[in-house]
Structures are given as structure tokens and as C-alpha cells.
Design a protein around this motif. Sequence first.
Motif, PDB file in Angstrom:
ATOM      1  N   LEU A  70      30.977  36.005  98.426  1.00 55.97           N
ATOM      2  CA  LEU A  70      31.859  37.176  98.407  1.00 55.97           C
ATOM      3  C   LEU A  70      33.285  36.801  98.793  1.00 55.97           C
ATOM      4  N   VAL A  71      33.416  35.825  99.675  1.00 59.55           N
ATOM      5  CA  VAL A  71      34.740  35.433 100.167  1.00 59.55           C
ATOM      6  C   VAL A  71      35.571  34.822  99.047  1.00 59.55           C
ATOM      7  N   GLN A  72      34.935  34.002  98.214  1.00 55.26           N
ATOM      8  CA  GLN A  72      35.664  33.292  97.170  1.00 55.26           C
ATOM      9  C   GLN A  72      35.855  34.119  95.903  1.00 55.26           C
ATOM     10  N   ARG A  73      34.916  35.030  95.619  1.00 51.86           N
ATOM     11  CA  ARG A  73      34.969  35.738  94.352  1.00 51.86           C
ATOM     12  C   ARG A  73      35.013  37.254  94.526  1.00 51.86           C
ATOM     13  N   GLY A  74      35.646  37.698  95.601  1.00 54.31           N
ATOM     14  CA  GLY A  74      35.784  39.124  95.817  1.00 54.31           C
ATOM     15  C   GLY A  74      34.438  39.757  96.122  1.00 54.31           C
ATOM     16  N   TRP A  75      34.068  40.794  95.361  1.00 52.13           N
ATOM     17  CA  TRP A  75      32.834  41.524  95.622  1.00 52.13           C
ATOM     18  C   TRP A  75      31.677  41.057  94.757  1.00 52.13           C
ATOM     19  N   THR A  76      31.850  39.921  94.065  1.00 49.53           N
ATOM     20  CA  THR A  76      30.770  39.358  93.259  1.00 49.53           C
ATOM     21  C   THR A  76      29.674  38.804  94.166  1.00 49.53           C
ATOM     22  N   ILE A  77      28.422  39.042  93.825  1.00 46.24           N
ATOM     23  CA  ILE A  77      27.292  38.537  94.605  1.00 46.24           C
ATOM     24  C   ILE A  77      26.556  37.483  93.793  1.00 46.24           C
ATOM     25  N   HIS A  78      26.400  36.319  94.371  1.00 48.73           N
ATOM     26  CA  HIS A  78      25.680  35.232  93.702  1.00 48.73           C
ATOM     27  C   HIS A  78      24.177  35.422  93.921  1.00 48.73           C
ATOM     28  N   ARG A  79      23.401  35.234  92.889  1.00 45.69           N
ATOM     29  CA  ARG A  79      21.954  35.405  92.987  1.00 45.69           C
ATOM     30  C   ARG A  79      21.245  34.135  92.529  1.00 45.69           C
ATOM     31  N   SER A  80      20.136  33.861  93.143  1.00 46.67           N
ATOM     32  CA  SER A  80      19.316  32.735  92.709  1.00 46.67           C
ATOM     33  C   SER A  80      17.855  33.148  92.771  1.00 46.67           C
ATOM     34  N   SER A  81      17.051  32.616  91.883  1.00 42.95           N
ATOM     35  CA  SER A  81      15.635  32.950  91.853  1.00 42.95           C
ATOM     36  C   SER A  81      14.889  31.785  91.222  1.00 42.95           C
ATOM     37  N   GLN A  82      13.561  31.846  91.314  1.00 38.58           N
ATOM     38  CA  GLN A  82      12.746  30.758  90.792  1.00 38.58           C
ATOM     39  C   GLN A  82      11.665  31.300  89.866  1.00 38.58           C
ATOM     40  N   PRO A  83      11.486  30.675  88.702  1.00 39.12           N
ATOM     41  CA  PRO A  83      10.385  31.067  87.812  1.00 39.12           C
ATOM     42  C   PRO A  83       9.038  30.825  88.476  1.00 39.12           C
ATOM     43  N   THR A  84       8.082  31.684  88.213  1.00 43.70           N
ATOM     44  CA  THR A  84       6.745  31.554  88.782  1.00 43.70           C
ATOM     45  C   THR A  84       5.706  31.528  87.671  1.00 43.70           C
ATOM     46  N   ALA A  85       4.557  30.912  87.972  1.00 43.46           N
ATOM     47  CA  ALA A  85       3.467  30.851  87.000  1.00 43.46           C
ATOM     48  C   ALA A  85       2.895  32.234  86.719  1.00 43.46           C
ATOM     49  N   HIS A  86       3.001  33.133  87.688  1.00 37.87           N
ATOM     50  CA  HIS A  86       2.493  34.492  87.514  1.00 37.87           C
ATOM     51  C   HIS A  86       3.170  35.186  86.335  1.00 37.87           C
ATOM     52  N   TYR A  87       4.508  35.095  86.264  1.00 36.38           N
ATOM     53  CA  TYR A  87       5.244  35.727  85.173  1.00 36.38           C
ATOM     54  C   TYR A  87       5.336  34.839  83.936  1.00 36.38           C
ATOM     55  N   LEU A  88       5.058  33.553  84.093  1.00 38.00           N
ATOM     56  CA  LEU A  88       5.106  32.644  82.949  1.00 38.00           C
ATOM     57  C   LEU A  88       4.134  33.076  81.856  1.00 38.00           C
ATOM     58  N   ARG A  89       3.052  33.715  82.249  1.00 34.80           N
ATOM     59  CA  ARG A  89       2.065  34.186  81.261  1.00 34.80           C
ATOM     60  C   ARG A  89       2.704  35.143  80.256  1.00 34.80           C
ATOM     61  N   HIS A  90       3.669  35.952  80.718  1.00 30.30           N
ATOM     62  CA  HIS A  90       4.327  36.905  79.824  1.00 30.30           C
ATOM     63  C   HIS A  90       5.164  36.175  78.774  1.00 30.30           C
ATOM     64  N   LEU A  91       5.895  35.152  79.206  1.00 30.67           N
ATOM     65  CA  LEU A  91       6.690  34.364  78.267  1.00 30.67           C
ATOM     66  C   LEU A  91       5.792  33.668  77.250  1.00 30.67           C
ATOM     67  N   LEU A  92       4.726  33.036  77.727  1.00 32.95           N
ATOM     68  CA  LEU A  92       3.836  32.306  76.824  1.00 32.95           C
ATOM     69  C   LEU A  92       3.098  33.256  75.884  1.00 32.95           C
ATOM     70  N   ALA A  93       2.763  34.455  76.342  1.00 31.08           N
ATOM     71  CA  ALA A  93       2.116  35.432  75.457  1.00 31.08           C
ATOM     72  C   ALA A  93       3.072  35.872  74.359  1.00 31.08           C
ATOM     73  N   PHE A  94       4.348  36.022  74.681  1.00 31.60           N
ATOM     74  CA  PHE A  94       5.386  36.339  73.686  1.00 31.60           C
ATOM     75  C   PHE A  94       5.437  35.235  72.639  1.00 31.60           C
ATOM     76  N   MET A  95       5.518  33.985  73.079  1.00 28.37           N
ATOM     77  CA  MET A  95       5.601  32.852  72.166  1.00 28.37           C
ATOM     78  C   MET A  95       4.320  32.715  71.345  1.00 28.37           C
ATOM     79  N   PHE A  96       3.179  32.939  71.987  1.00 31.60           N
ATOM     80  CA  PHE A  96       1.889  32.847  71.305  1.00 31.60           C
ATOM     81  C   PHE A  96       1.795  33.872  70.183  1.00 31.60           C
ATOM     82  N   ALA A  97       2.247  35.106  70.447  1.00 29.20           N
ATOM     83  CA  ALA A  97       2.192  36.162  69.435  1.00 29.20           C
ATOM     84  C   ALA A  97       3.053  35.818  68.226  1.00 29.20           C
ATOM     85  N   VAL A  98       4.255  35.287  68.470  1.00 29.90           N
ATOM     86  CA  VAL A  98       5.151  34.922  67.371  1.00 29.90           C
ATOM     87  C   VAL A  98       4.546  33.790  66.541  1.00 29.90           C
TER      88      VAL A  98
END
Length: 449
Positions: A70-98
Motif C-alpha cells: 500500500l505504501v508504494q502503490r497507494g491503495w492497491t492491495i497485492h494478493r498472492s495465492s496457491q493452486p491446490t489439487a482440490h480445485y485442480l479437478r475443475h480445471l482438468l474436467a474442463f480440459m477433459f470435456a473439450v
Amino acid sequence: MEKMDHTPLQQEILQTVSLLLVITVRCCSSPTRCGLETIHDVQRVTEPGDLMLGGIIQLSAFVKYDNSDLVQRGWTIHRSSQPTAHYLRHLLAFMFAVEEINRRPDLLPNTTLGYTIYDVCMLEDLAVQSALSILSGVEEPVPNYSCDQKSKVVAFIGHLDSSPSCSIAGVSGIYKYPQISYGAMDSIFSDKSLYPYFYRTVPDERSQHRAIVLLLKHFGWSWVGIVVASEDSSQRSSMELHKEIIQSGLCVAFMQTIKKRRKRELEFSKNVYIMLKTSCSVVLFFGNSRSVFDLEQLLYRKFNFRKVIIFPAIRFSYNPNSLIALNRSLMMSPPRRDIPGLREYLLSAGPHKYPHVQVLSTIWKNYFYCCVGNASKNYRPCTEKDLLSQVDASDYDVNNFANTFSIYSAVYAVAHALHDLFSYKEHGQLQSFRRSHQPWKVWDKSNSS
């Protein structure tokens, strides 16, 4: 570039949405075109095709806020997250269907589906940014222009949660693109005057409200409390359930909102204290997956927590602490279905099958402690033996498909709508569709099928 037609009102809406992105406008080489310089690096997966699906999904979890930015970029908030195997099933099901659709001679013959899929976690602003990027055909979005003349986006699929789904609809609806959510149950989406191009492959949340009331009556729980996150979707859902509970003759002891504050943990602690001191033995909790994660972290420290917590159908990634923190809790769940061939597809997934999918590199590091290519200081090179079949079933369930089936069905819904649309056209329909592509025609065909 091909300019998209829109009304002055739609232009005003687009400008407002762009401001909410927290982006810097940078003029392009042409004075009539401007690119939006994004401040978030959103991971994506792309597969070329004659017709493109825009996927905006949740692959990552456990969002972290770094307020030092916030100090360097005003009111912008930096976010970070990590992919998980739990949600990976949704991505792979999308690819599998196509992949499955592209192999079928009876569905969209001589036409291949492609996709551009973005992982936006559960964040609304990233959902808007990704929707604009998909419409522009480039990662750095150019509002109101389509920069990809070879492939046409025909529909959006996403999101899992209601709030990001609403944000996507605010962009895709301007140009009448059909959108299919695979998890948004908010009853507001049933209002076609507000969301005429929105569909979903999950039921309206009113059905689970009735189920919760029946559950309370079955166990004789007539005195309950309600804790709800401050997001609009959770607020609406809790108010509708509150009304349903009162009408059924049951009583609500309290209804507490978790307000948005910088000291989020302190706010949750106050609500946990209220839940501990109340005389009712049952608490209903409404919030998104991040709210559940925050609540879980606090309850993990309260081993003497003796209340029964009932959750609606909230999607979140489980971890070892869940078994302790969420003990004595109940959660509603969508119906589970079977998808022939998907189980084997999920079990065979690994670094060697998807070596160039950058978004999955974190998955391989977290679960196999390996990296694709040369070894690094902390990770060994991945091998063919590194498969997701080695991941614990509590995090990577390949036998029970709920929202996994929903995203699979969403892909097929678009494919069948396109197939029906082409069935009414003469030979050469694909080239004609490319030249005079109107996304509302896909919606119209879905609506009449």
C-alpha cells in the motif's frame, strides 16, 4: 482490430468497471485504441481452437494480503495465492470435456473447441480483468476491441462463487455473451431482467434453504444463530434463510455480520466469542471460501467449541486442521455424479503430461517437491512417476464429482448449443459464423433448447 458495437450506456458501464479494476490506462500506438495495463499477473491456460471458450475459475486458495504494498502503490492491495489439487479437478474436467467433444464425430464435426482459462481465485477484480482479457484476445486487455481475428470467443464459463460470477456478468453481459456458472447459487441470478445471459449448472440456493429448515426441524433445533460475511451474496442468502426459518415457526437468537476491516482476525475473534457465549447450540454460517478458511483458523484454537455449525454449499479446500476445527459441523452439498473416463484422466495427470502449463508448476512443487526441467536448489526434476494418483484422496477426490460435474456439464451445454445453431445453417457455417459472429445467437439457441 475488430471494433465491438455498443450503446453509450454500455460504454459508460464499461468505463466504470474498468475503474474498479485498479488499472493504469496506457495509450496504444493508435490514438483511437488504449490498452489497460494490468497490475495483477493472472495465471492462464490456453488451447487454440476454431471457437474459444473463456474460462474464469478458481484454482487457487488461501489468499494472503500484503499491506506493505500500500505504501508504494497507494491503495492497491497485492494478493498472492496457491493452486491446490482440490480445485485442480475443475480445471482438468474442463480440459477433459473439450478433448472429449473434439474427438466426437457427432458433436460439432469439423470444428474444434479451444479455451483460455484464467485462475482468479475468488477475487472479483481479477475476474473482471480476466473477462476483459478474454474479450480482447490478449493478456493486456484492450476494452471494446477484439485483437484475435482467427478465433472467436463464444461463451464464458465461471465462476464457482457468486460474487466473481456477478463481476463477470457485468462485463460479458454488455456484449450479450452467454455465461454459465458451475457453482453460483445466489437466487438473484434467477432474475432474467438483471442477468438475461446468465446460466448455471447448479440449483438455486432456495432449495438448500428448505433443506436446512427441514434439518433443523428433524433434530429439534428451534433456537439458532446466524453469522454472515459482509459480501452481498452471503447477505442476501442469510436474509432469505432468516425469513424461511421464521415462517417455519423456528427462532433466530442472533444475526451477526462479519464486517470488512483491516484487522480481519480481530473481527472473526469477536464473532467466535459471540458464538461461544450464545445459549443456542446451532449456528448457521454464510460466507465465501476465504471466510470459511478464516473461521477455521480461529476454531482450530478453540478445542472446547461445542456448537454445531451448519454451512450451505460452500466450496473450499480442506486441510488437516479442518478435521479438528470443523468437527461437529454439517455442510450442504450438491448432488454427486459420475463422469465416465474422468477418474482415469485425473489419476494420470502429472508434470510430464502438462509440462508447459505454467499455472500447474506450483502444484508439482507443493505435492511432489519437483520442478519441470532442470533441478533447482530446493526441487528435484519431475519424473514420469510423479502422478496425481499419489495425492491423498482427502485433497484430490477422484470418486465423487459435485462441482467437477457442474463445470463438465457447462462445457457440454455450450457445445450442444453451438451444434444446434450450426445445424440450422448451410455448409460453410463455421466461416460464416466467424465473419458475422453474434454471441447472443448462442444464448438464443441455449434458451430455446
